[in-house]
Design a protein around this motif. Structure first.
Motif, mmCIF file in Angstrom:
data_model
loop_
_atom_site.group_PDB
_atom_site.id
_atom_site.type_symbol
_atom_site.label_atom_id
_atom_site.label_comp_id
_atom_site.label_asym_id
_atom_site.label_seq_id
_atom_site.Cartn_x
_atom_site.Cartn_y
_atom_site.Cartn_z
ATOM 1 N N GLN A 339 0.828 -1.208 0.000
ATOM 2 C CA GLN A 339 0.000 0.000 0.000
ATOM 3 C C GLN A 339 0.862 1.259 0.000
ATOM 4 O O GLN A 339 0.546 2.245 -0.680
ATOM 5 C CB GLN A 339 -0.924 0.000 1.228
ATOM 6 N N SER A 343 1.281 4.477 -2.883
ATOM 7 C CA SER A 343 0.729 5.733 -2.365
ATOM 8 C C SER A 343 1.512 6.932 -2.881
ATOM 9 O O SER A 343 2.619 6.815 -3.415
ATOM 10 C CB SER A 343 0.773 5.726 -0.838
ATOM 11 N N ASN A 356 -5.712 1.765 -4.444
ATOM 12 C CA ASN A 356 -5.463 0.885 -3.310
ATOM 13 C C ASN A 356 -6.659 0.014 -3.026
ATOM 14 O O ASN A 356 -7.801 0.424 -3.183
ATOM 15 C CB ASN A 356 -5.162 1.712 -2.051
#
Length: 358
Positions: A339, A343, A356
């Motif tokens: 994740q 990002s 995500n």
């Protein structure tokens, strides 16, 4: 209303704290249910296979229960008495072995007769510690062992819990699945599947490795004529579950007993060493790669830390949950890292960000 990431982290953190508090205060109470649940979890694939052969879930569970009872009775009658007898003998003879070892060293190294010698003082202190605490520690271990697997737990509570959890396992999984928050259900299911693969791949595979090595070491050491070979092999096989510990403890104990028993017969000592060397070779190159694999994601150092930390905090119950918790944390850590790499914090504000999950 959609929860923010901060609120989600808060609720998951509260759940983790509740889990640790329950472990701390109810460890002894929930032990039978943890053991029963763990056994049901590992027997569920066998029940599923029996169902595919045409048996109902109830009949599959009954067949597994009957087989388990037969195996348990066989162990009680044939294996456990021998191991307990050898362990008791080893405990009783340990002070004598040390005394004779000290006399042997003093005979070959006269300088040890000097009472001011550091080595002599160390040996004397070690001897007193073994005599004073060795038997006490062994008795404590035996008492703790029997307190954990006492008749009430293993003859009544654990089998009953295991039977009913195995019978209703699929129903329980379906109910939990239905309670997942709809927004994050796909992500939670994928993480749960990954944790299951990691946990099952490691524990089921490692259990088979431990059984194979324990049987091999026990029979090989007995065939080589080593006193207490069966209990040494059983200890080495059991401790194989903890990385490196089985080989170090079992090998050190076996070679130490061999030096005491076969001093001067170097070929016999080499045979004992070769038994453990061959066992470690087979484990590292054949058993572990085939039965456990390298993709389970449980690094030996991480596993050692989890076992040590949870064992120190929560005792035997903590050691039972250490591996599942370590597997879950490992999967969640890899998910969090993925994740992060998807990002804006990782790519920067001007870079496109992948969608995500969760």
């Amino acid at each position: 209303m959609q929860l923010t990431e901060l609120n989600q982290a808060k609720w998951w953190g509260i759940a983790a704290v509740v889990f640790l508090v329950v472990m701390w205060f109810l460890g002894d109470v929930i032990l039978p249910f943890l053991v029963g649940g763990a056994i049901a979890y590992f027997l569920d694939p066998l029940a599923d296979r029996l169902e595919k052969l045409g048996l109902s879930r109830a009949l599959s569970t009954a067949v597994i229960a009957i087989l388990a009872v037969l195996i348990f009775v066989l162990l009680i009658l044939a294996v456990i008495p021998t191991l307990v007898n050898q362990l008791t003998q080893l405990i009783n003879v340990a002070p004598t072995i040390f005394t004779q070892l000290q006399a042997f060293l003093m005979d070959r190294f006269p300088d040890l007769n000097d009472e001011t010698s550091t080595i002599r003082q160390t040996l004397d202190s070690l001897g007193r510690a073994i005599q004073e605490r060795g038997g006490q520690m062994a008795n404590t271990l035996i008492t703790s062992f029997y307190s954990v697997i006492n008749a009430v737990v293993f003859i009544v509570v654990v089998p009953v819990v295991t039977f009913y959890m195995l019978l209703d396992w699929d129903k329980m999984v379906a109910k939990v699945n239905a309670l997942l928050p709809l927004e994050h259900a796909p992500t939670v299911r994928e993480l749960a599947r990954e944790i299951d693969r990691t946990l099952a791949g490691f524990v089921r595979g490692q259990t088979v490795v431990c059984l194979i090595l324990g049987v091999y070491y026990a029979f090989a050491l007995m065939a080589a004529g080593l006193n207490f070979g069966a209990i040494v092999g059983a200890i080495a096989g059991f401790l194989t579950f903890i990385p490196y510990v089985g080989a170090l403890v079992g090998g050190g104990l076996a070679i130490g007993l061999a030096l005491f028993q076969f001093w001067g017969d170097w070929w016999q000592i080499v045979i004992i060493w070769a038994i453990f060397q061959s066992g470690q070779f087979v484990e590292g190159n054949i058993l572990t790669p085939r039965l456990v694999g390298s993709s389970v994601g449980l690094h030996p150092v991480w596993l050692l830390f989890a076992l040590s930390a949870f064992g120190a905090l929560f005792g035997f119950v903590g050691m039972l949950v250490a591996v599942p918790v370590a597997a879950a944390i490992g999967v969640l850590a890899r998910f969090g890292l993925a994740q992060y790499k998807a990002s804006r914090l990782y790519h920067g504000d001007d870079q496109p960000v992948q969608e995500n999950q969760g």
